[in-house]
Motif scaffolding. Sequence first.
Motif: not given
Lengths: 400, 265
Positions: B20, B22, B49, B51, B98, B100, B127, B151, B175, B231, B233
């Motif tokens: 995953i 980000y 993910e 943001g 997702i 975030m 999230l 999440i 997470y 994850v 990022g």
Amino acid sequence: MQLYDMPDARGHFGQFGGIFVAETLVEALEELRVMYEKYRHDPEFLAEFAYDLKHFVGRPSPVYFAERWTKRVGGAQIYLKREDLNHTGAHKVNNTIGQALLAKRMGKPRVIAETGAGQHGVATATIAARLGLECVVYMGAEDVKRQAPNVFRMKLLGATVIPVESGSKTLKDALNEAMRDWVTNISNTFYIIGTVAGPHPYPMMVRDFQSVIGIEAKQQMLEMVGRQPDAVVACVGGGSNAMGIFYPYIDVPNVRLIGVEAAGHGLETGMHAAPLTANSPVGVLHGNRTYLMQDSDGNIIETHSISAGLDYPGVGPEHAWLKDIKRAEYVAITDDEAMAAFHNLCRTEGIIPALESSHALAHAEKMARTMRKDEIILVNLSGRGDKDINTVAKLSNITL
Amino acid sequence: MSRIQTVFSALKANNKKALIPYITAGDPHPKHTVNLMHTLASSGADMIELGIPFSDPMADGPVIQRASERALVHKVGLRKVLDMVQEFRQKDTKTPIILMGYANPIEAMGMEKFTQAAKAAGVDGVLTVDYPPEECKDFIAALQVSGMDSIFLLSPTSDAARVDLIVNQASGFLYYVSLKGVTGAANLDIEEVKARVAAIRTKTDLPIGVGFGVKDAATARKVAAIADAVVVGSRVVVAIEQSSEDNLLSNISQLMAELRTAIDA
């Protein structure tokens, strides 16, 4: 009997306050909440706090009748609660001592703080030196430039000052950065927040430590004039000096509580720091829900005030609550109005007030004119203005 | 079955772990975001993910803070982020998205308006970093009604009671934040992560993702051995930051391939 009983167990003042933080901070806040609950009524802790307030800060700070200024304004009698006479020159030290004593009891050898103008940073560095704690202060890079003397003071006191380059490089960004430090160094670090904002228990805890101002004032007013004032006036950035003087008065009937925000260039220009007066929307920032200056996307917008200490886009959640329940009133004073009051106090009373406090003074002048001569206004003179002389000189095109 | 569940089930059946990545919507420029999302999906990402840029990203390290700042220069707010998801969905109906971000942009839009718009755009889970479960019961309910997953983060400092509370509110996956700190901070302690993930597993059947300190392929591989999802990022955002317009998509695709290989090894 204290009728007012706020906040609730999770720090809510109605819809405001609370604990809005990433999971990584939850346990640290819980630890702090438990320890504060343990010590807030502990006689030994309170005795140590009282001892330092008396012998290190010089409390009680006097209440002073500003007689010449009252005559000049021509209306209600104006009294000043002299927080400017505290060690380090402002009310901030009341809270830093309380929190640093708590840090010591929690076995945390390192304290961190955010600061805008530098007053809270200096007050934190001061008590850290006295207690032998390591001290790191986060300060927006813009503020580091504007407030060089306070940066040097903190360094003299042994603190490390870290300029924050992110975001708008001011107080709110310093607060973000201090939170990031805290989450990384939770096991050995205590975060000393300087105002009645942040996640629970900070707004309550800072209010409690600052409430010494109002507790003293109530007794002093009785001794001096045999009654309580008709109005209590204090400036509001985050709102710690105002909460400190308001809190013991909340249950006293017929005492108006008036918080004065910074209108900057004027509310209509958008360049201000007055979320309550300007009816900003409710939002979430820095761990709590409150009124917040923000754009339509929910991003925080830059604020403006001549006084760095009021230059904050939010406001403590308890002020938001007191506004909503109409127990306190909130107004705003422009840069120019604050400057005029600053000069008036200097020349009629021989007191150089902080620019923050000058906002409260300016509103007291306005109010006094509309009131009877037997009525009384108590202004919280939250700090002295020595730190502001460069700003004032610059406005007068004078180079020091 | 939600897209997130579908992906985890399929991976489990093949004995594989989820990757995953980000990215911050609008970074480095809004015109690249949808292409970046397609590149991520085609070069190894199982979910994305995305943001939501925010002016005060308190839980993020300097790398992701800068990503937010780059996006905000172009005024990429939540509405634009949802437009990007909608555009992505025109060509990709399988890769879970997702969102975030932080509570304030969502509250500024309004909870109901947000959940409806997010669902319509094709968002699968949300999230919200600064919404602990105690403060967002209505939000969890609203997401649930719209069929999106909530999440939640779990951290090294979450005690047993807190883990119980959170696993009961969460859906989609959990997470686990692998270190005490902000995103992209120091190296994670894999043994500690292993023990914590094992402890969380005794309390829930939800898949567990691990993130916040996955700096390279080697770490990703170690994490994949103990978690259901990795994850990544700050590492991805650094690659975006260091790319030019010309090599942006190829650099990201190459990084994803490295991570994919490491995780599948």
